[in-house]
Design a protein around this motif. Structure first.
Motif, PDB file in Angstrom:
ATOM      1  N   ARG A 197       0.945  -1.010  -0.033  1.00 42.68           N
ATOM      2  CA  ARG A 197       0.029   0.195  -0.177  1.00 42.68           C
ATOM      3  C   ARG A 197       0.876   1.239   0.024  1.00 42.68           C
ATOM      4  O   ARG A 197       0.419   2.257  -0.525  1.00 42.68           O
ATOM      5  N   SER A 198       1.898   1.264   0.324  1.00 41.17           N
ATOM      6  CA  SER A 198       2.993   2.370   0.470  1.00 41.17           C
ATOM      7  C   SER A 198       3.325   2.564  -0.951  1.00 41.17           C
ATOM      8  O   SER A 198       4.005   3.956  -1.141  1.00 41.17           O
ATOM      9  N   GLY A 199       3.360   1.749  -1.757  1.00 40.83           N
ATOM     10  CA  GLY A 199       3.777   1.965  -3.252  1.00 40.83           C
ATOM     11  C   GLY A 199       5.281   1.479  -3.498  1.00 40.83           C
ATOM     12  O   GLY A 199       5.806   1.989  -4.309  1.00 40.83           O
ATOM     13  N   ALA A 200       5.916   1.062  -2.275  1.00 43.36           N
ATOM     14  CA  ALA A 200       7.241   1.190  -2.346  1.00 43.36           C
ATOM     15  C   ALA A 200       7.514  -0.509  -3.228  1.00 43.36           C
ATOM     16  O   ALA A 200       6.737  -1.502  -3.071  1.00 43.36           O
ATOM     17  N   TRP A 201       8.760  -0.383  -3.716  1.00 39.54           N
ATOM     18  CA  TRP A 201       9.235  -1.834  -4.373  1.00 39.54           C
ATOM     19  C   TRP A 201      10.114  -2.535  -3.285  1.00 39.54           C
ATOM     20  O   TRP A 201      10.265  -2.014  -2.206  1.00 39.54           O
ATOM     21  N   LEU A 202      10.127  -3.593  -3.329  1.00 39.87           N
ATOM     22  CA  LEU A 202      10.994  -4.571  -2.434  1.00 39.87           C
ATOM     23  C   LEU A 202      12.203  -4.995  -2.887  1.00 39.87           C
ATOM     24  O   LEU A 202      12.005  -5.247  -4.316  1.00 39.87           O
ATOM     25  N   GLN A 203      13.442  -4.572  -2.289  1.00 34.98           N
ATOM     26  CA  GLN A 203      14.765  -5.225  -2.939  1.00 34.98           C
ATOM     27  C   GLN A 203      15.233  -6.045  -1.845  1.00 34.98           C
ATOM     28  O   GLN A 203      14.862  -6.055  -0.457  1.00 34.98           O
ATOM     29  N   CYS A 204      15.683  -7.393  -2.238  1.00 33.14           N
ATOM     30  CA  CYS A 204      16.469  -8.363  -1.349  1.00 33.14           C
ATOM     31  C   CYS A 204      17.915  -8.422  -1.892  1.00 33.14           C
ATOM     32  O   CYS A 204      18.458  -8.097  -2.934  1.00 33.14           O
ATOM     33  N   ASP A 205      18.519  -8.828  -0.814  1.00 32.84           N
ATOM     34  CA  ASP A 205      20.143  -9.144  -0.829  1.00 32.84           C
ATOM     35  C   ASP A 205      20.345 -10.636  -1.460  1.00 32.84           C
ATOM     36  O   ASP A 205      19.728 -11.456  -0.866  1.00 32.84           O
ATOM     37  N   ILE A 206      21.208 -10.712  -2.364  1.00 34.99           N
ATOM     38  CA  ILE A 206      21.470 -11.943  -3.135  1.00 34.99           C
ATOM     39  C   ILE A 206      21.910 -13.064  -1.998  1.00 34.99           C
ATOM     40  O   ILE A 206      21.665 -14.213  -2.152  1.00 34.99           O
ATOM     41  N   GLY A 207      22.905 -12.523  -1.338  1.00 35.42           N
ATOM     42  CA  GLY A 207      23.593 -13.027  -0.277  1.00 35.42           C
ATOM     43  C   GLY A 207      22.743 -13.728   0.866  1.00 35.42           C
ATOM     44  O   GLY A 207      22.965 -14.960   1.242  1.00 35.42           O
ATOM     45  N   SER A 208      21.451 -13.243   0.926  1.00 35.42           N
ATOM     46  CA  SER A 208      20.638 -13.929   1.920  1.00 35.42           C
ATOM     47  C   SER A 208      20.169 -15.123   1.400  1.00 35.42           C
ATOM     48  O   SER A 208      19.672 -16.132   1.912  1.00 35.42           O
ATOM     49  N   LEU A 209      20.198 -15.413  -0.045  1.00 35.30           N
ATOM     50  CA  LEU A 209      19.526 -16.541  -0.528  1.00 35.30           C
ATOM     51  C   LEU A 209      20.681 -17.842  -0.159  1.00 35.30           C
ATOM     52  O   LEU A 209      20.454 -19.120  -0.093  1.00 35.30           O
ATOM     53  N   ALA A 210      21.878 -17.367   0.048  1.00 30.68           N
ATOM     54  CA  ALA A 210      22.869 -18.477   0.397  1.00 30.68           C
ATOM     55  C   ALA A 210      23.152 -18.397   1.748  1.00 30.68           C
ATOM     56  O   ALA A 210      24.199 -18.937   2.414  1.00 30.68           O
ATOM     57  N   GLY A 211      22.292 -17.672   2.550  1.00 31.20           N
ATOM     58  CA  GLY A 211      22.710 -17.806   4.314  1.00 31.20           C
ATOM     59  C   GLY A 211      23.462 -16.614   4.760  1.00 31.20           C
ATOM     60  O   GLY A 211      24.046 -16.914   5.897  1.00 31.20           O
ATOM     61  N   GLN A 212      23.871 -15.839   3.869  1.00 31.88           N
ATOM     62  CA  GLN A 212      24.945 -14.642   4.438  1.00 31.88           C
ATOM     63  C   GLN A 212      24.135 -14.187   5.686  1.00 31.88           C
ATOM     64  O   GLN A 212      25.039 -13.735   6.884  1.00 31.88           O
ATOM     65  N   TYR A 213      22.937 -14.034   6.091  1.00 33.56           N
ATOM     66  CA  TYR A 213      22.359 -13.093   7.149  1.00 33.56           C
ATOM     67  C   TYR A 213      21.766 -14.306   8.482  1.00 33.56           C
ATOM     68  O   TYR A 213      21.098 -13.685   9.401  1.00 33.56           O
ATOM     69  N   GLY A 214      21.942 -15.586   8.068  1.00 32.08           N
ATOM     70  CA  GLY A 214      21.403 -16.445   9.033  1.00 32.08           C
ATOM     71  C   GLY A 214      20.320 -17.111   8.370  1.00 32.08           C
ATOM     72  O   GLY A 214      19.794 -16.790   7.120  1.00 32.08           O
ATOM     73  N   PRO A 215      19.484 -18.115   9.182  1.00 29.97           N
ATOM     74  CA  PRO A 215      18.531 -19.133   8.391  1.00 29.97           C
ATOM     75  C   PRO A 215      17.060 -18.297   8.192  1.00 29.97           C
ATOM     76  O   PRO A 215      16.280 -18.469   7.196  1.00 29.97           O
ATOM     77  N   HIS A 216      16.910 -17.251   9.273  1.00 28.82           N
ATOM     78  CA  HIS A 216      15.676 -16.718   9.101  1.00 28.82           C
ATOM     79  C   HIS A 216      15.395 -15.866   7.623  1.00 28.82           C
ATOM     80  O   HIS A 216      14.530 -15.915   6.800  1.00 28.82           O
ATOM     81  N   PRO A 217      16.468 -14.855   7.468  1.00 26.01           N
ATOM     82  CA  PRO A 217      16.368 -13.928   6.365  1.00 26.01           C
ATOM     83  C   PRO A 217      16.563 -14.979   5.052  1.00 26.01           C
ATOM     84  O   PRO A 217      15.937 -14.738   3.999  1.00 26.01           O
ATOM     85  N   GLN A 218      17.140 -16.264   5.049  1.00 29.22           N
ATOM     86  CA  GLN A 218      17.393 -17.016   4.029  1.00 29.22           C
ATOM     87  C   GLN A 218      16.132 -17.638   3.589  1.00 29.22           C
ATOM     88  O   GLN A 218      15.528 -17.394   2.613  1.00 29.22           O
ATOM     89  N   ALA A 219      15.348 -18.025   4.693  1.00 29.77           N
ATOM     90  CA  ALA A 219      14.161 -18.615   4.338  1.00 29.77           C
ATOM     91  C   ALA A 219      13.215 -17.748   3.980  1.00 29.77           C
ATOM     92  O   ALA A 219      12.426 -17.790   2.821  1.00 29.77           O
ATOM     93  N   PHE A 220      13.147 -16.140   4.542  1.00 30.69           N
ATOM     94  CA  PHE A 220      12.131 -15.373   4.034  1.00 30.69           C
ATOM     95  C   PHE A 220      12.565 -14.798   2.510  1.00 30.69           C
ATOM     96  O   PHE A 220      11.593 -14.787   1.718  1.00 30.69           O
TER      97      PHE A 220
END
Length: 254
Positions: A181-204
């Motif tokens: 609703r805010s009109g924002a686009w979402l950006q994700c970090d590619i490293g998160s897909l490989a567990g850079q920030y831990g299991p919860h960000p990776q799963a999300f």
């Protein structure tokens, strides 16, 4: 040691192309800290050159630089960052295409910057792209309001590394519609897909990818070593997804 690391990078594999020849892997990196010695990112021109070599080895042809603007922590301002950026472009001399934006922390100072029309943004066709960062552990009252006000002021807000916000992870059914609703686009970090920030960000991050919700994917590169350890395996996950990554940035290629 830095050159040894770069020699181990492999060129981007043919798996990053769809059967019809459409490129799936990103040409442009959106969200990285290549601008040397201005924040917690790369610390010298030598490191920036090494990072660019590593990005090129992974198939990237350019990057949108997003140094922090975070009053009291990284007291950068648009004019200062433009000066450093101009000097960097002269040093790179066209070997890698660069654009400048910023990563703004969502606080009250951003409202003042909007009033003064003193926002560092990426010009993308008729759009003015502004990257915004929220606190990691707890939301602030200004957060969503910043996104809304940017949108109303004619900017396209992008929420940085949405997968890393703990409160968004825990209350996705509340936060994802609110962000939409805010009109924002979402950006994700590619490293998160490989567990850079831990299991919860990776799963999300993987769940968001499955839903094709992130408009933009970025390396969020701070150190050269991230490329081999996290970005390369993260890109492999993106390639397998079949999504056309960062397609919205193709207008920058002209």
């Amino acid at each position: 040691m830095m050159m040894d690391l770069l020699r181990r990078f492999r060129p981007q594999s043919p798996s990053t192309e769809a059967s019809g020849g459409t490129r799936l892997g990103p040409v442009w990196d959106f969200h990285c800290h290549l601008l040397p010695a201005v924040d917690d990112g790369l610390r010298s021109l030598e490191e920036t050159r090494a990072a660019i070599a590593g990005l090129r080895a992974l198939g990237y042809q350019g990057a949108v630089l997003t140094p922090h603007i975070y009053p009291g922590v990284y007291d950068n301002n648009p004019d200062q960052l433009r000066d450093v950026f101009r000097a960097l472009r002269q040093e790179i001399e066209g070997e890698f295409r660069l654009h400048l934006a910023a990563e703004y922390f969502a606080d009250a100072t951003l409202f003042t910057a909007m009033e003064r029309e003193d926002i560092l943004y990426l010009e993308l066709g008729s759009q003015k792209i502004v990257l915004v960062e929220f606190p990691t552990l707890m939301p602030t009252p200004e957060g969503v309001d910043v996104l809304l006000q940017l949108h109303r002021a004619g900017y396209q807000p992008v929420l940085a590394h949405v997968e890393r916000y703990r409160y968004v992870q825990l209350e996705q059914s509340i936060w994802l519609p609110r962000l939409e609703r805010s009109g924002a686009w979402l950006q994700c970090d590619i490293g998160s897909l490989a567990g850079q920030y831990g299991p919860h960000p990776q799963a999300f991050a993987r769940a968001l990818l499955d839903q094709a919700l992130p408009m933009l994917w970025g390396t969020d590169l701070h150190r050269v070593a991230q490329l081999e350890r996290y970005v390369e395996p993260g890109l492999a996950v993106l390639a397998k997804s079949g999504h056309h990554i960062n397609a919205v940035l193709e207008a920058l290629a002209a």
